[in-house]
Design a protein around this motif. Sequence first.
Motif, PDB file in Angstrom:
ATOM      1  N   ARG A 398      18.852 -32.465  26.832  1.00  0.00           N
ATOM      2  CA  ARG A 398      19.772 -32.619  25.704  1.00  0.00           C
ATOM      3  C   ARG A 398      20.678 -33.821  25.958  1.00  0.00           C
ATOM      4  N   ALA A 707      14.899 -20.954  21.480  1.00  0.00           N
ATOM      5  CA  ALA A 707      15.528 -22.113  20.835  1.00  0.00           C
ATOM      6  C   ALA A 707      15.892 -21.816  19.380  1.00  0.00           C
ATOM      7  N   SER A 771      15.012 -27.879  20.655  1.00  0.00           N
ATOM      8  CA  SER A 771      16.426 -28.153  20.393  1.00  0.00           C
ATOM      9  C   SER A 771      16.647 -29.633  20.084  1.00  0.00           C
ATOM     10  N   MET A 788      22.395 -24.076  20.567  1.00  0.00           N
ATOM     11  CA  MET A 788      21.348 -23.093  20.293  1.00  0.00           C
ATOM     12  C   MET A 788      21.996 -21.730  20.054  1.00  0.00           C
ATOM     13  N   HIS A 790      18.939 -22.243  17.234  1.00  0.00           N
ATOM     14  CA  HIS A 790      18.940 -22.970  15.967  1.00  0.00           C
ATOM     15  C   HIS A 790      18.450 -22.067  14.841  1.00  0.00           C
TER      16      HIS A 790
END
Length: 806
Positions: A398, A707, A771, A788, A790
């Motif tokens: 990320r 996720a 993600s 998260m 999502h």
Amino acid sequence: MNDTSPTRAEREARLEGMGCSRRRTEDARFIQGKGNYVDDLKLPGMLFGDFVRSPYAHARIKKIDVSKAAALPGVKAVLTANELKPVKLDWMPTLAGDVQAVLAGDKVLFQNQEVAFVIAEDRYIAADAVELVEVEYEDLPVVIDPFKAMDQNAPVLREDLKGKTEGAHGKRKHWNHIFNWEIGDQGATDAALNAAEVKIKELISYQRVHPSPLETCACVASMDKVRGELTVWGTFQAPHVVRTVAALLSGITEQKIHVIAPDIGGGFGNKVGVYPGYVCSIVGSIVLGVPIKWVEDRIENLTATAFARDYHMTTELAATKDGRITGLKVHVLADHGAFDACADPSKWPAGFFNIVTGSYDIPAAYVSVDGVYTNKAPGGVAYRCSFRVTEAAYCIERAIDVLAKKLKMDPAELRLKNLIRAEQFPYKSALGWEYDSGNYHVAMRKAMDAVGYSKLREEQRQKREAFKRGETRELMGIGVAFFTEIVGAGPTKNCDILGIGMFDSCEIRVHPTGAVIARLGTKSQGQGHETTYGQIIATELGIPADSINIEEGNTDTAPYGLGTYGSRSTPVSGAATAVAARKIKAKAQKIAAHLLEVAEGDLEWDIDGFRVKGLPERTKSMKEIAWAAYNNVPPGMEHGLEAVNYYDPPNMTFPFGAYICVCDVDADTGYTKIRRFYALDDCGTRINPMIIEGQVHGGLTEAFGIAMGQEIKYDETGNVVTGTFMDYFMPTAVETPVWETDFTVTPSPHHPIGAKGVGESPNVGGVPAFSNAVNDAFGHLDIGHIQMPHDGWRTWLAAKQAGLHK
Ligand code: MCN
Ligand code: CUM
């Protein structure tokens, strides 16, 4: 030469050895409903246990009245902490060096904590009796938000640790603090951050989730008072460890304890630890002298046994303007719940989180982890986690995307720029690992070509224009993740469980007819071990896999092993299997030389036996050698053909992969459709390509669940609001995307067959790919990292924050 004799290719194929997509032998019983799970076990006189659990997340127990429950016909006993105290079993040690209440005595610390154990003639009477146990509670203030656990006015959760300034892993800073774990060079990292041309800082949270295997946790304990022997059948990923713990806790000598893990319906890390249900069943059986069965229900499984993640990672990256990463700093706040019951190797309170530099050549890095207590269920490592590698991979993957956005650089480009180069292996990371092998750029480019990466970016550009013109309400996202896993715990020099080094074992016996039984210290929960270990032996010994039985999960017959988790079976036991087979092969060569009346050195191996060099028609097959091992061995040699190996790996193995996810987000509903998911895995030498693909499909489906929707959620009073599959997202075939799988092969240089683990890789790489895709859908908009899971709600909210709603 006789032309009906098989060709070399036919001989090779008949073995169904390594590299063959051999069908899973265990499936013959599974698909016919003929598996043998714990709940299938029915013993004469068997009783059933069930728990009284706390409705409160934090409360003092004023009084427990079991009289009505005990009076119910069919109830045989009711255990509370008072009954366990005299035998010192009201508390038990955890694998993380903490202690955990078996039954709550003075206080409950999380909702659904075990308070009393009712034993009755059947499961229904037990459940009725549970309702009749009267417990008087006085509720106490709760700590749910881990960021408030160490406030000055936070309530004291663990009164049993009051005044203890030292924990299992050093100093405690606060009454709700468990440990601090630091690694890396803080000075160098701060210097890199100070000197950085570009930097990012982001709180990246990985929510609390639960592995929720199809079969919940269960056991049957049976004490034979006449022989003084205890047998425990259970859903154990690590049967030998359970036996040792049972011996240490009960005082029964270890040879009188038999632990058997029969078929297991999925473990995913949930079945590594020891739970109060096991201890209470054992105590109950010792007291009553009859077998006791305990089988969790789904709500109990979701709310009280090992959760996973709950890591809150404040992440900083330093880079140059053109995208060279110069430093990584991470602070983790780890929510461990009421007891630190993480199943990590003892010296690793945060698992292998220090793999957080990922696949990138980052010169300076520093990590600090603080573990805290909250009023939530204990656990911490479970769910295809590779000991916190999932969290680490999510964190760095990320962060790389966040940095790419800041640099206005393509995230795949940024990765290519920083990936460790092939010639740098073996690669020493800034946080101390030595990566064994990798060819990252090849894998990354293969992935990008396979999905047509630049075309996808062009399509995304056009779609964004169309969105602006009001022609669509969909946002297209492309998520890239490149992960490095670390599996194969582990070298005994730095990995142990309760002081036992994390080697693993295999014992192979070749019978006179050339059939084989091999026994191992690991335990399959669905991974297909009965199929794949047989393939290793088939190739090593030239014996058809169909003539090889694989047995796991019985502590009486298997050599001591540490069990199956952390994708360690292939890296450790797979190696033990190969080495044990090679010991047998070495003896077989001596026997063959004796039979052929040549020197050992004159022989060479050829698929399924030995042949004399230069005289290919003079051969002895392994089958012939096996027979001779029982009647015609060289003078002075012992009869028989068997070997055992305890393998201590010199290093971990480092599988890796490149995943790309393409999604379309509906800006008005937040609904996200996964259009495409491509997964390239490199686990070194591939033993069974079909099983690997199955592992990847399963792991990606779990990654999708995590996720896109999973979260174990608590309200402000500590009430679990996701205690059933109505509220906890469990993807079915309907929601699950189609998976495209691919591979490269970079063998591990230190593993006897070059294999690395793969069981957890798809979860490690999958979650960040999903993600990143959802976040990338908003990549052109002025909005920060979206946490998260999502789900539709969060994604809708992101669209709203980005000003996309009128
Ligand atoms: N394999 C292979 N070639 C390789 C590596 C692995 O053919 N180079 C095969 C192995 O032979 C094995 C399977 O793939 O049959 C998984 O091997 P490995 O990666 O060594 O992992 P483990 O066997 O140690 O399994 C543990 C891992 C973990 S930790 C979790 S969690 C998880 C996972 O496996 N739990 C599972 N996959 C699971 N799959 C099922 N069906 N059920 C679970 O509970
Ligand atoms: Cu961490 S879940 Mo697996 O190691 O059994």
